[in-house]
Design a protein around this motif. Sequence first.
Motif, PDB file in Angstrom:
ATOM      1  N   ILE A  80       0.841  -1.200   0.000  1.00 52.37           N
ATOM      2  CA  ILE A  80       0.000   0.000   0.000  1.00 52.37           C
ATOM      3  C   ILE A  80       0.874   1.247   0.000  1.00 52.37           C
ATOM      4  N   TRP A  81       1.951   1.222   0.785  1.00 47.92           N
ATOM      5  CA  TRP A  81       2.881   2.352   0.801  1.00 47.92           C
ATOM      6  C   TRP A  81       3.491   2.603  -0.574  1.00 47.92           C
ATOM      7  N   ASP A  82       3.641   1.552  -1.380  1.00 47.27           N
ATOM      8  CA  ASP A  82       4.196   1.723  -2.731  1.00 47.27           C
ATOM      9  C   ASP A  82       3.434   2.794  -3.514  1.00 47.27           C
ATOM     10  N   ILE A  83       2.124   2.847  -3.337  1.00 46.61           N
ATOM     11  CA  ILE A  83       1.281   3.728  -4.152  1.00 46.61           C
ATOM     12  C   ILE A  83       1.537   5.195  -3.855  1.00 46.61           C
TER      13      ILE A  83
ATOM     14  N   GLU B  86      13.334   0.988  -7.662  1.00 45.33           N
ATOM     15  CA  GLU B  86      13.121  -0.171  -6.806  1.00 45.33           C
ATOM     16  C   GLU B  86      14.142  -0.217  -5.678  1.00 45.33           C
ATOM     17  N   ALA B  87      15.386   0.177  -5.990  1.00 46.27           N
ATOM     18  CA  ALA B  87      16.442   0.129  -4.976  1.00 46.27           C
ATOM     19  C   ALA B  87      16.164   1.102  -3.840  1.00 46.27           C
TER      20      ALA B  87
ATOM     21  N   MET C 220      13.780   2.078   1.837  1.00 47.61           N
ATOM     22  CA  MET C 220      12.814   2.753   2.707  1.00 47.61           C
ATOM     23  C   MET C 220      12.091   1.795   3.647  1.00 47.61           C
ATOM     24  N   VAL C 221      12.084   0.515   3.331  1.00 49.48           N
ATOM     25  CA  VAL C 221      11.291  -0.449   4.096  1.00 49.48           C
ATOM     26  C   VAL C 221      11.763  -0.483   5.547  1.00 49.48           C
TER      27      VAL C 221
ATOM     28  N   TRP D 295       1.373  15.638   2.758  1.00 44.93           N
ATOM     29  CA  TRP D 295       0.699  15.024   1.613  1.00 44.93           C
ATOM     30  C   TRP D 295       0.759  13.495   1.727  1.00 44.93           C
ATOM     31  N   LEU D 296       1.939  12.970   2.093  1.00 45.66           N
ATOM     32  CA  LEU D 296       2.109  11.519   2.185  1.00 45.66           C
ATOM     33  C   LEU D 296       1.199  10.929   3.260  1.00 45.66           C
ATOM     34  N   THR D 297       1.104  11.595   4.399  1.00 36.08           N
ATOM     35  CA  THR D 297       0.243  11.103   5.476  1.00 36.08           C
ATOM     36  C   THR D 297      -1.222  11.098   5.054  1.00 36.08           C
ATOM     37  N   ALA D 298      -1.655  12.180   4.409  1.00 30.72           N
ATOM     38  CA  ALA D 298      -3.053  12.268   3.981  1.00 30.72           C
ATOM     39  C   ALA D 298      -3.380  11.207   2.943  1.00 30.72           C
ATOM     40  N   ARG D 299      -2.508  11.046   1.965  1.00 26.77           N
ATOM     41  CA  ARG D 299      -2.773  10.076   0.891  1.00 26.77           C
ATOM     42  C   ARG D 299      -2.729   8.646   1.430  1.00 26.77           C
ATOM     43  N   THR D 300      -1.757   8.352   2.284  1.00 26.42           N
ATOM     44  CA  THR D 300      -1.672   7.013   2.848  1.00 26.42           C
ATOM     45  C   THR D 300      -2.864   6.737   3.747  1.00 26.42           C
ATOM     46  N   GLY D 301      -3.312   7.764   4.463  1.00 31.36           N
ATOM     47  CA  GLY D 301      -4.488   7.610   5.306  1.00 31.36           C
ATOM     48  C   GLY D 301      -5.712   7.194   4.512  1.00 31.36           C
ATOM     49  N   GLU D 302      -5.867   7.764   3.313  1.00 31.12           N
ATOM     50  CA  GLU D 302      -6.976   7.383   2.457  1.00 31.12           C
ATOM     51  C   GLU D 302      -6.930   5.893   2.135  1.00 31.12           C
TER      52      GLU D 302
END
Length: 226
Positions: free
Chosen positions: A27-30, A45-46, A51-52, A82-89
């Motif tokens: 999900i984080w990939d998106i 990809e690297a 980041m994992v 932005w990242l928090t909001a989008r991931t929250g969705e």
Amino acid sequence: MNRPSTVDGPAAVLWDMDGTLVDSEKIWDIPLAELAVRLGGRLSEATRAAMVGSNQERTLRLLFAEVGLPPEPEALADAGRWLTARTGELFTAGLPWRPGAPEALRAVRDSGVPTALVTSTVRELTELALESIGREHFDITICGDEVTDPKPNPEPYLTAATRLGVDITRCVVVEDSPTGVAAGVAAGATVLVVPCDVPVEPGERRVFRESLVEVDISVLSAVLSR
């Protein structure tokens, strides 16, 4: 919080979240890929693999380096919001379990051994994730924005052990990533490693398993005794 535990078993079980309990790395990939495009680049990809297991600040710094932008505080803050909001969705839609995870959580909880969720994810998103995972499985939760030195540093796991009132060397950490495993080992715990998206190298106090299927307190006691 001092609670009794079995003599031979773990004093506490400290669970990672992303990639360990839920298959949320995909999900984080998106949003990470989308944010890279918004910033004018692409996420390799690297760099994604690096980041994992990381907290949001390190993830954003890796992303800014990838797209060739200076990590200026205001720009990092804007990207973080932005990242928090989008991931929250995406989290709100529900999180897929890793194999065996819900059964393992229930089995450990039923044993009476203290538990903690120790994640690099920020509190705001962790609260959303707990709607899927279930808050009742954990005595405490430690989030990535609540420590000074996040994983791979030992602070998150040391903090969890201190708050539970247990000896970290008698704890089993359950992790999937090199970053999280390094944190658990550095803290002094024994780590049950269940790799997900990124390989983890063998090493000190690391016991490997393909999945959490049939993991219970007896399995974790055996992990601790190795």
